[in-house]
Design a protein around this motif. Sequence first.
Motif: not given
Length: 260
Positions: A51, A86, A97-98, A100-101
Amino acid sequence: MELSLRVTGLRVSFHGRTAVEDASLDLPRTGVTVLLGRSGSGKTTFLRALNRLNECFPGCETSGSIVLYPCGAPVSPAEPGTGCDVLGPHAPPLTELRRRVGMVFQTPNVLPMSIRRNLLLPLELVRGRLDGAEARMRAALADVGLWDDVRQRLDRPAAQLSGGQQQRLCLARMLILEPDVLLLDEPTASLDAATTQDIERLVRRLAAARPVLMVSHSLGQAARMADRVVIFADGRPQREFTPAELGGDAGREALMQALL
């Protein structure tokens, strides 16, 4: 195998010194994948790359491919259901992104504020003001088995919680954002045996609905929790073991040899 992440040829360096080199790994949609390896083998750096947290450190350079499935928000021209890199030009924004991950670290990192604000502030920053935020907070706390412990003291400082409760709060803070992938960096390393068992049971339950990629130094923990174990050495995944292979003396001996 349906994937949540596909890592190919990942390289991470800091000020020119390589920490992860030519690393590749597929992560399925559910279950627990445990990374085992000696200290300094690159496990945590690999985890943080997924991430892009390594970019918070000066001198970091990252190359290769990290494809997240599905691509999600319309931030690329990819067809629905396909993945997006990504690290590529059509990568999701870092905030998304962070979300989702999500990642939980070895030492609980609660925010210096109330239990309530530890959950609602990240939700506000990522999602904005949402109807039903209190209900989502309660659901996240209940999901990690913390609601009954804190329901009467939500406005007290989170730092007053025990170490195990703080780690559960960090998990709840991640879950309230509804991540697709959970990254755990030795999440029980600073906890006692009883609390470790509680966290392990919680992680196994969470992994029924989403993928968990976890760094551990414990062969016993890997045998108890993992759907598969990946041996990490020299900056990349080296070997994989199934739970059946871990079950007997031969499997444990092979693991020990791989870690030496």
